[in-house]
Design an enzyme around this catalytic site. Structure first.
Site, short mmCIF file in Angstrom:
data_model
loop_
_atom_site.label_atom_id
_atom_site.label_comp_id
_atom_site.label_asym_id
_atom_site.label_seq_id
_atom_site.Cartn_x
_atom_site.Cartn_y
_atom_site.Cartn_z
N ASP A 1 55.63 42.89 41.96
CA ASP A 1 54.45 42.54 41.17
C ASP A 1 54.22 43.58 40.08
O ASP A 1 54.05 44.77 40.36
CB ASP A 1 53.20 42.47 42.06
CG ASP A 1 53.23 41.31 43.02
OD1 ASP A 1 53.44 40.18 42.55
OD2 ASP A 1 53.05 41.52 44.23
N ASP B 1 55.26 50.09 38.73
CA ASP B 1 54.23 50.06 37.70
C ASP B 1 52.96 50.77 38.14
O ASP B 1 52.03 50.89 37.34
CB ASP B 1 53.88 48.61 37.34
CG ASP B 1 53.17 47.89 38.48
OD1 ASP B 1 53.69 47.92 39.62
OD2 ASP B 1 52.09 47.31 38.25
N ASP C 1 59.88 47.67 42.64
CA ASP C 1 58.67 46.95 42.99
C ASP C 1 58.74 45.56 42.33
O ASP C 1 59.52 45.35 41.40
CB ASP C 1 57.45 47.72 42.48
CG ASP C 1 56.15 47.09 42.89
OD1 ASP C 1 56.02 46.70 44.06
OD2 ASP C 1 55.25 46.96 42.03
#
Length: 342
Positions: free
Chosen positions: A28, A225, A26
């Protein structure tokens, strides 16, 4: 309790960059936040890549094109090509193309990433509900997306035009904090129309399919995250995952996670790719990791010992997840997390 229910983080004797052929990263909250590289990300990815691990960047953010994302990564010191980037815009464009004829008009509420992805699939982006669209697609359009774009989507959807969304993440990390994501914008159209979109992005299967088709990964490791997109998406796809604590998920949310949100591994940041993962072992009345022992006593999560905070967190995961079984752990984790230093 289901035999498939994860009750503790896994161990790995080998560095994760050696145990898996491809990291599905990922962006961001993992590689960067607010456009700036997260601490240790550039160096960790460089070492992983030089060791032979394929790095692919998988994002639910449909705003930018793969070319733009790759350029940004390269500027940050993470060399990348457009072919290394997989976006929810690409996944939703394939989903639409599977359901409408080639050359169809699609009303776009979002940014250039959506428009480029639609053209790649032989579809024609349009801007108005009066342009004869056969589908509506909605993706993150940045903080300056005009309110009137939601009205155009609502007009078309209310007329019965099929509605698609790149993703439904309610929030997105930024340099200044957590901002509304595409999911919040999707809610605007949902409230106005009462309709439900078809969604492509993580954690749903269209995004996993797009990622595997474009990377050819055989032993992928999802790195993210977010529990409700990255980790859930990995579990839906049947692949292992590494949660890093550089984005939206904190220790309390991790301990409370229901089975579909529980990661294979947990680490502070992307340096976790470069190391093995310690064992979390059961012991009389609790779980041990490193110098920490964690348990549930008298309805309270407790941690005792000393050492690396992440080892304490891993032990607490085992205690909380075992206690919760197939559900979510509702115990207050504040004191235990303070005890381990998180």
């Amino acid at each position: 309790m289901s035999q498939q229910t994860r009750t503790r983080p896994d161990a790995s004797a080998r560095a994760l960059r050696e145990a898996y052929d491809t990291a599905l990263l990922d962006l961001d909250g993992v590689v960067y936040a607010g456009g700036e590289a997260i601490a240790h990300a550039v160096d960790a990815l460089s070492v992983a890549r030089e060791g032979g691990m394929h790095l692919a960047y998988v994002t639910n953010n449909a705003l930018r094109t793969p070319d733009a994302v790759a350029e940004h990564l390269t500027e940050l010191g993470v060399p990348a090509r457009a072919s290394d980037v997989i976006t929810s815009a690409q996944a939703v464009a394939r989903l639409i193309a599977d359901q409408v004829p080639a050359g169809s008009r699609v009303l776009v509420v979002g940014g250039d990433g959506l428009r480029v992805a639609l053209r790649e699939r032989g579809l024609v982006p349009v801007e108005s509900a009066d342009d004869g669209p056969v589908a509506v697609v909605q993706g993150y359009g940045g903080p300056d997306l005009a309110w009137g774009r939601f009205a155009e989507a609502s007009y078309a959807v209310a007329r019965g035009v099929p509605w698609f969304a790149s993703n439904t993440d309610l929030t997105i990390p930024s340099a200044r904090g957590i901002a509304p994501g595409n999911g919040a914008a999707v809610e605007v159209v949902r409230i106005a129309t009462g309709a439900e979109p078809q969604v492509a992005g993580k954690p749903l299967p269209p995004m996993h399919r797009e990622t595997i088709l474009r990377t050819g990964a055989e032993r992928p490791l999802v790195v993210g995250d977010r529990l409700d997109t990255d980790i859930e998406g990995a579990n839906v796809g049947g692949v292992d995952s590494l949660l890093v604590l550089t984005g939206v998920t904190d220790g309390a949310q991790l301990l409370a996670a229901a089975p579909k949100y529980r990661p294979t591994y947990v680490d502070a940041d992307l340096r976790g790719l470069l190391t093995g993962q310690p064992e979390v072992a059961g012991t009389d009345g609790g779980f041990v990791c490193g110098g920490w022992t964690a348990a549930v006593r008298d309805g309270e999560l407790v941690a005792e010992g000393e050492g690396a905070a992440l080892d304490g967190l891993r032990a607490l995961c085992a205690a909380a997840w075992t206690y919760a079984g197939d559900g979510a752990c509702g115990l207050d984790a504040g004191k235990a997390l303070d005890r381990v230093g998180l």
